[in-house]
Scaffold this active site. Sequence first.
Site, PDB file in Angstrom:
ATOM      1  N   GLY A 304       0.811  -1.214   0.000  1.00 52.46           N
ATOM      2  CA  GLY A 304       0.000   0.000   0.000  1.00 52.46           C
ATOM      3  C   GLY A 304       0.844   1.264   0.000  1.00 52.46           C
ATOM      4  N   SER A 305       0.422   2.245   0.798  1.00 54.65           N
ATOM      5  CA  SER A 305       1.037   3.575   0.760  1.00 54.65           C
ATOM      6  C   SER A 305       2.500   3.594   1.183  1.00 54.65           C
ATOM      7  CB  SER A 305       0.231   4.537   1.635  1.00 54.65           C
ATOM      8  OG  SER A 305      -1.070   4.705   1.121  1.00 54.65           O
ATOM      9  N   THR A 306       2.989   2.528   1.806  1.00 59.65           N
ATOM     10  CA  THR A 306       4.410   2.455   2.168  1.00 59.65           C
ATOM     11  C   THR A 306       5.300   2.579   0.936  1.00 59.65           C
ATOM     12  OG1 THR A 306       3.813   0.970   3.975  1.00 59.65           O
ATOM     13  CG2 THR A 306       6.127   1.054   3.381  1.00 59.65           C
TER      14      THR A 306
END
Length: 582
Positions: A304-306
Site C-alpha cells: 500500500g502507501s508504504t
Amino acid sequence: MPRRSVQYTTSPLLASKTPVWRSKFIVAGIALGFIVLAARAAYVQVIDNAFFQRQGEVRFTRTLELPANRGRILDRNGLLLAQSVVAPSIWAIPEDIERDDPEVKAKLRQVAKLLGMPQKDFDKKLEDEDKTFVWVKRQVDEPIAKEIAALNIKGIYQRKEYKRQYPEGESAAHVVGFTNVEDNGQEGIELAFNKELAGKPGSRRVIKDRLGRVVEGVGEQVPPSEGKDIQLSIDSKVQFFAYQKLRDAVTFHKAKAGSVVVLDAVTGEVLALANYPSYVPDKRQNLTGEQLRNRALTDVFEPGSTMKPITVATALEAGRIKPQTIIETSPGRYSLGGFTISDTHNYGSLTVEGVIQKSSNIGALKISQKMTPHEMWDSYTALGYGQKPQIQFPGAVTGRLRPWKSWKPVEQATMAYGYGLSASLFQMAHSYTAFAHDGDVIPATILKSPDPAVGVKVFSPQTAASVRRMLQMAAGPGGTGPLAQTIGYSVGGKSGTAHKQVGRGYASKQYRSWFTGLAPIEKPRIIVAVMIDEPSNGSYFGGIVAAPVFSEVVQQTLRMMNVAPDLAVKPLVITKGVEESF
C-alpha cells in the site's frame, strides 16, 4: 594261533568276548573328540576370536550416549533468552517392579503424584511385565527426580537429560523458537542454529545384563562436546516493550493479530521482532498455527502507501521530478485501463512533498508515469522486494514482484502506491534502510554485529534526505500519521491501509493497517514497522491504529539506546480526522 579275547565276567549269562580292536577304536574316538574340541576352542579364542567377540558385544555390550549441554541463546547485552537445565527422565523395567508388595504400591502412588500423572495413566505404563524398558516421563524437574530416587524403588531408574528454559517467555517466542523432547531445534533460532547449539554428544561403553542394567564400564569414555552460545542482535528489553505495546493494540482494536519490527539503522541489526498472538516456548500444550507463525517474516501483503516514498525516491533519483514539482490530482479520480483510481479527497494541485504528506494515490501514479517499468522494477528489487530476505532465520518469504516486461500501464500505476506486489513487514522495514542510511540499503542481521554495515547504493544522499523530510511531513500536522509523534525525538514515516485479499478479490470490510518509519530524522538510529491485522473496533486507518504503537516503541527504544533527544515535541492528541488514500 587263535586270537585272544577279553573275558568281562565269569557269569555264564553275561560272559562275552570283545575283540581288542573295538576297545581301541572307542578310545581313539574319544581322543579324536577331545582333539576336535581343543581345535575348536583354539579357533574361537585365538584364530578368529574377533567375530565371536563382536557377537558377545552385540548381546551384552552397549554404547550409552552422553548428551551434550546445548548452547545458550543470549540477547545483545548477554541476557539469557534460552538455556538448558538438567532434567532427568524417568524410565522403568516393569518386570522388576514388585507391585504386589504393599510398600512398593504406596511408593508407586507417590511417584505418580510427584510426576503429576493420573494414577490410571501411570499404572498403564507399568502393566506389561514383559517389557524390559518403558519411558515413564521425560525431562522432569531435578528436585522431583531426587525425591523419586530417594524412594529407592527396584525397577524405577533415571537418565540424565536436559530441557530448555526460556526466561523471556512469549515476548521472544517467535525469535528464539523451541526444541523438541530430543533437544533438537524446531523453530526460530533454535532451528536456524541447531548444529552450533547442539554440540556433539559423548559416549560410554558398558556391559549390561539381560534386564538392561549396567554391570560395568568398558573402554574409554568420550566426553561430550558442549554446544556453542549464540548471541543475537535482539535487545530483550526492546523486544518485551514492543511485544507489550503490540499486544495492547491488538486487544484494544479487537484485531486478529499484529507484528512489530525494530531495526538498527546504522548496523542493520534486528533489535526486536514481535508477534501477537504468541505462545510460551516451554509450555506448548494446545499450540495452534496462529500462535506459532512468525507473521513479520512469513505473512505477505500488498504494501500500500508504504511504497509511495519509494516511487518518489526513484523519480527523484532519475531526475524526473523535484520535491517542489507540482502534481495535479484534481478532481480526485483518475481513469486508466478501465479502472478508476481515487483519493479520499480532491487535493487539487500538490507538490511532490504534498503527495507524500496527503498520501495521494493519483499523485503517486502520475509520478510513476514519468518513469519506465524497468526503472521502477530496478529500484524495487534493489530494495529487496521480490527477493528472499538474506537473514539467518528460517521461514522468511520472498513476496511477489512480477517481471517488469509483463506490466500493463494500470499495473505500473497501482504498484506506484503499493498494489499489485506483495511483501512481508520485515521487507518493508528493511527497504527503509535506504532512506535512513543516506541511500544505501544495508544487510539485516539477527546476530550481534556492532560494526557499521556496508550497504549497496540505491539512492543518492540528497534523495534520501529529501524523502526523510517528506516522511517527517507525513507524520506531522496535516499528514496521515500525526499520532506517530514522540516526545523529544523527530520522527518520519508512512502509514498504510489496505483491503485484505480474499481469493482473487478484496474483502470489503477486512483491512491491514501499518506504519513504517524512522527516527531521529536527521541522523536516523532506528527503523520501526508496525502491522495490525483486521482491526475491528471502529478504526482501521494505519495512522490511527498502527502509528501510536510506532510512537511508543520509538520513544522507548531510543531512550534505551541512550540516543539524545533532538527536539522537544509535544504529543498531539488526535483521535479523528486522520485520513489516507489506500
